[in-house]
Scaffold this motif. Structure first.
Motif, short mmCIF file in Angstrom:
data_model
loop_
_atom_site.label_atom_id
_atom_site.label_comp_id
_atom_site.label_asym_id
_atom_site.label_seq_id
_atom_site.Cartn_x
_atom_site.Cartn_y
_atom_site.Cartn_z
N GLY A 103 0.76 -1.30 -0.13
CA GLY A 103 -0.09 0.08 0.01
C GLY A 103 0.91 1.38 -0.12
O GLY A 103 0.49 2.28 -0.78
N ALA A 104 1.72 1.19 0.82
CA ALA A 104 2.97 2.52 0.90
C ALA A 104 3.53 2.73 -0.48
O ALA A 104 3.48 3.95 -0.88
CB ALA A 104 3.83 2.30 1.89
N ARG A 109 3.93 5.88 -5.42
CA ARG A 109 4.21 5.80 -7.00
C ARG A 109 2.88 6.09 -7.90
O ARG A 109 2.78 6.61 -8.80
CB ARG A 109 4.67 4.44 -7.18
N HIS A 110 1.63 5.99 -7.19
CA HIS A 110 0.55 6.08 -7.63
C HIS A 110 -0.48 6.72 -6.84
O HIS A 110 -1.39 6.21 -6.46
CB HIS A 110 -0.26 4.54 -8.24
N PRO A 111 -0.05 8.00 -6.44
CA PRO A 111 -0.96 8.68 -5.55
C PRO A 111 -2.35 9.02 -6.20
O PRO A 111 -3.25 9.26 -5.29
CB PRO A 111 -0.23 10.16 -5.45
N ASP A 112 -2.50 8.92 -7.54
CA ASP A 112 -4.02 9.22 -7.71
C ASP A 112 -4.86 7.89 -7.92
O ASP A 112 -6.16 8.16 -7.43
CB ASP A 112 -4.03 9.56 -9.43
N GLU A 197 10.95 8.09 -0.08
CA GLU A 197 9.98 8.44 -0.69
C GLU A 197 8.54 8.52 0.12
O GLU A 197 7.61 8.84 -0.47
CB GLU A 197 9.46 7.10 -1.77
N LEU A 198 8.93 8.50 1.37
CA LEU A 198 7.96 8.47 2.14
C LEU A 198 7.06 9.94 2.00
O LEU A 198 5.88 10.09 2.17
CB LEU A 198 8.24 8.54 3.77
N THR A 199 7.94 10.99 1.63
CA THR A 199 7.22 12.35 1.76
C THR A 199 6.50 12.52 0.47
O THR A 199 5.76 13.64 0.49
CB THR A 199 8.44 13.50 1.85
N ALA A 200 6.49 11.60 -0.30
CA ALA A 200 5.61 11.59 -1.61
C ALA A 200 4.14 11.20 -1.44
O ALA A 200 3.35 11.32 -2.03
CB ALA A 200 6.43 10.88 -2.60
#
Length: 285
Positions: A103-104, A109-112, A197-200
């Motif tokens: 999930g993370a 990588r696919h925030p949408d 990448e956590l901040t993304a």
């Protein structure tokens, strides 16, 4: 050409409800989420899946099960294929351990695609690669039987949980896991490091840590909560499988989901949120 095989999964809940995907931990199956279903399926269209080689998912769903080839990204792609199968452009997601890592990865990588995220006894980095590669090699050679003796102590805070039907069922999942798929999931954990990448991650996020979790101790939960913008941290007195404390886990999930501005995107919270008594339909895949 025939379509690639899908992960084994089960869908239940109101047909018009927002989708919620639930990811299991390594060695278990979708059964790990059964205690939460009565509550979650009142408000969501819930999809639970089995990891490759676990439960009803064959190892053949993997693009390449050879040693060292599987990544968390590959597993995440299998989950996206499920969402695409049902026409879900977006979904809420909650996952335990490796299920949380999937999930993370999706949220970064696919925030949408990810409307909200719950990471339960999970991590941004599950430690050095060598122990995971060693476990993968052991399982490929001897199966999962050597893991059974120590797994209950990692999974559950107290031994009596392992002796319940729920606990015995999960340990049975481990005993029955296909070595090829289990080892491939170990390879995925070996190469996983989402810390940069956590901040993304922009989705509203909940992190649940277990006081007695020795597999992903509380510092892993705190690292996730500190790294993901505006993430909430909830600590439960549990081992690695927070499902052993179903009421506490349900309270954490309910608070997280209730605090979201909407249960779906776009538009306001739909009418069934207040309990309209919608009937359930189930799909087995």
């Amino acid at each position: 050409m025939p379509a690639p095989p899908l992960l084994h999964h089960h869908v239940v809940g109101p047909a018009d409800a927002p989708p919620l995907v639930l990811g299991p931990s390594l060695g278990t199956s979708k059964a790990v989420w059964e205690p939460q279903l009565p509550s979650l399926t009142r408000r969501f269209r819930v999809l639970r899946f089995d990891l490759p080689g676990h439960g009803g998912s064959p190892s053949a769903v993997l693009p390449d099960p050879a040693p060292g080839r599987t990544t968390v990204g590959h597993l995440a792609s299998l989950v996206l294929a499920l969402a695409d199968q049902y026409g879900w452009d977006w979904f809420h997601y909650a996952g335990i351990s490796l299920g949380g890592a999937i999930g993370a990865h999706l949220a970064a990588r696919h925030p949408d695609r990810v409307a909200s995220l719950a990471l339960i006894c999970s991590s941004a980095h599950f430690g050095p690669a060598d122990p995971w590669h060693e476990r993968a090699s052991l399982v490929r050679t001897k199966g999962t039987a050597p893991l059974l003796e120590t797994s209950s102590g990692r999974w559950f805070a107290t031994a009596d949980v392992a002796d319940t039907p729920f606990g015995r069922g999960l340990l049975g999942n481990l005993a029955d896991a296909d070595p090829v798929g289990y080892a491939a999931c170990c390879d995925a954990l070996a190469g996983y490091d989402l810390r940069p990448e956590l901040t993304a991650i922009s989705a509203p996020a909940l992190v649940v840590g277990g006081t007695f979790d020795t597999a992903t101790p509380l510092e892993h939960a705190r690292e996730l909560a500190d790294g993901i913008p505006h993430a909430a941290l909830n600590i439960i007195a549990c081992g690695h499988l927070a499902a052993e404390r179903p009421d506490d886990l349900q309270d954490a999930l309910t608070t997280h989901l209730n605090e979201l501005r909407t249960y779906g995107r776009p538009g306001p919270c739909p009418a069934w949120h207040s309990g309209c008594g919608a009937t359930y339909t189930a799909v087995e895949g």
